[in-house]
Write an enzyme that holds these catalytic residues in place. Sequence first.
Site, PDB file in Angstrom:
ATOM      1  N   ILE A  14       3.252 -11.394   2.589  1.00 45.30           N
ATOM      2  CA  ILE A  14       2.451 -11.066   3.758  1.00 45.30           C
ATOM      3  C   ILE A  14       1.234 -11.974   3.466  1.00 45.30           C
ATOM      4  O   ILE A  14       0.861 -13.133   4.078  1.00 45.30           O
ATOM      5  CB  ILE A  14       1.681  -9.631   3.665  1.00 45.30           C
ATOM      6  N   ALA A  36       3.222 -12.390 -10.217  1.00 43.14           N
ATOM      7  CA  ALA A  36       4.508 -11.750 -11.325  1.00 43.14           C
ATOM      8  C   ALA A  36       5.418 -11.453  -9.633  1.00 43.14           C
ATOM      9  O   ALA A  36       6.920 -11.127 -10.438  1.00 43.14           O
ATOM     10  CB  ALA A  36       3.992 -10.110 -11.323  1.00 43.14           C
ATOM     11  N   GLY A  38       5.262 -12.509  -6.256  1.00 46.66           N
ATOM     12  CA  GLY A  38       4.444 -13.994  -5.372  1.00 46.66           C
ATOM     13  C   GLY A  38       5.577 -15.210  -5.805  1.00 46.66           C
ATOM     14  O   GLY A  38       5.628 -15.090  -7.122  1.00 46.66           O
ATOM     15  N   SER A 122      -1.425   1.851   3.222  1.00 45.99           N
ATOM     16  CA  SER A 122      -0.246   1.655   3.412  1.00 45.99           C
ATOM     17  C   SER A 122       0.114   2.776   4.295  1.00 45.99           C
ATOM     18  O   SER A 122      -0.472   4.047   3.947  1.00 45.99           O
ATOM     19  CB  SER A 122       0.334   1.505   1.686  1.00 45.99           C
ATOM     20  N   SER A 123       1.407   2.959   4.579  1.00 49.73           N
ATOM     21  CA  SER A 123       1.550   4.124   5.573  1.00 49.73           C
ATOM     22  C   SER A 123       1.798   5.217   4.415  1.00 49.73           C
ATOM     23  O   SER A 123       2.262   6.598   4.955  1.00 49.73           O
ATOM     24  CB  SER A 123       2.504   3.899   6.624  1.00 49.73           C
ATOM     25  N   TYR A 146       2.565   5.075  -6.328  1.00 53.79           N
ATOM     26  CA  TYR A 146       2.473   4.227  -4.804  1.00 53.79           C
ATOM     27  C   TYR A 146       1.569   4.093  -4.244  1.00 53.79           C
ATOM     28  O   TYR A 146       0.586   3.788  -3.798  1.00 53.79           O
ATOM     29  CB  TYR A 146       3.550   3.487  -4.556  1.00 53.79           C
ATOM     30  N   LYS A 150      -2.547   3.864  -3.165  1.00 55.20           N
ATOM     31  CA  LYS A 150      -3.169   3.347  -1.780  1.00 55.20           C
ATOM     32  C   LYS A 150      -4.326   4.119  -1.789  1.00 55.20           C
ATOM     33  O   LYS A 150      -5.150   3.347  -0.401  1.00 55.20           O
ATOM     34  CB  LYS A 150      -1.633   3.256  -0.984  1.00 55.20           C
ATOM     35  N   ASN A 175       6.127  -0.628   7.037  1.00 56.31           N
ATOM     36  CA  ASN A 175       6.261  -1.469   6.935  1.00 56.31           C
ATOM     37  C   ASN A 175       7.482  -2.493   7.232  1.00 56.31           C
ATOM     38  O   ASN A 175       7.716  -3.040   8.293  1.00 56.31           O
ATOM     39  CB  ASN A 175       8.481  -0.741   7.361  1.00 56.31           C
ATOM     40  N   ARG A 214      11.574   4.443  10.366  1.00 56.63           N
ATOM     41  CA  ARG A 214      10.914   4.192  10.002  1.00 56.63           C
ATOM     42  C   ARG A 214      10.018   2.815  11.330  1.00 56.63           C
ATOM     43  O   ARG A 214      10.615   2.726  12.641  1.00 56.63           O
ATOM     44  CB  ARG A 214      10.737   2.350   9.283  1.00 56.63           C
TER      45      ARG A 214
END
Length: 322
Positions: A14, A36, A38, A122-123, A146, A150, A175, A214
């Site tokens: 992104i 790391a 990227g 994040s969703s 995770y 977030k 997603n 999703r």
Amino acid sequence: MNIKILITGAAGFIGSNLSEYFVEKGCDVVGLDNLATGNLNNIAHLISCPNFEFIDGDIRNIETCHKAVAGRTYVLHQAALGSVPRSINDPIITNEVNISGFLNMLVACKDAGVKKMVYAASSSTYGDSKALPKVEEVIGKPLSPYAITKYVNELYADVFYKSYGLNSIGLRYFNVFGRRQDPNGTYAAVIPLFTKQLMNKQSPLINGDGTYSRDFTYIDNVIQANEKAMLSENPEAVNTIFNVACGERTDLNTLIDLLKQSLSKHDKAILDIETTYGPLRVGDVPHSLASIDKAKKILDYQPQFNLKEGLEEAVEWYWSHL
């Protein structure tokens, strides 16, 4: 558009797309990434641009954050360790990057007096909430480390607004997929992974029976949401969370069918590849569907690509790059 922007995670999926977009619009862009997850190849074409500077650094280092934020008007914070399975396998490193690193960025933004920080939420924050569609104000309990990180980001951003007046907007991505999303590695997302497998005539593996669904969101919709959030002068947008999605849900069986149809334009044999099914993954949310009414109303967010249109674009990119 001559504005000064810091993009963290600039060499990631992104972040590199955001970097490219704003560099091409003439913005003064600094990109920060520790590489790391990227990849410098994602921004190699930007390195020689006079309005782009790359800093190889880690958000877990507060001095690095201060250096990167200096002189910036806006910060688009994308740097994070993604993936629910990764966080279950290594919750400590996920916490360090996603919470400690995020806190460092908040402090650096506060100290530098940036106008606004737009950050990747994040969703996964919706957790075990069964309500569909997902509405920003109603969440459940997180189902993975995770997801916890977030959600904590959102709490910290809220506290920094109330305590220090730091303006921020959180974008809960659903997603995201598209060009430059890495199909390799243990934690590859499903769309690039399935695309690579089908291109290689391998059977794609679905965790479960394929009925999990999703709200898949094409990268260009995410770029639009970041730009609108960054530039919004609507007072209702400050210190707020927005869903960034299409507002449509697709199950994994249908997703594979759509991928096969797109890829079959290049190789008809792909239509005959069968799908393999395996056990469900720990921490996976069964269904995800966003209400995007709030983003439409307050940010004037209007997604330009639905899933099928986005897949067509993504498949063409992968076909020419893999």
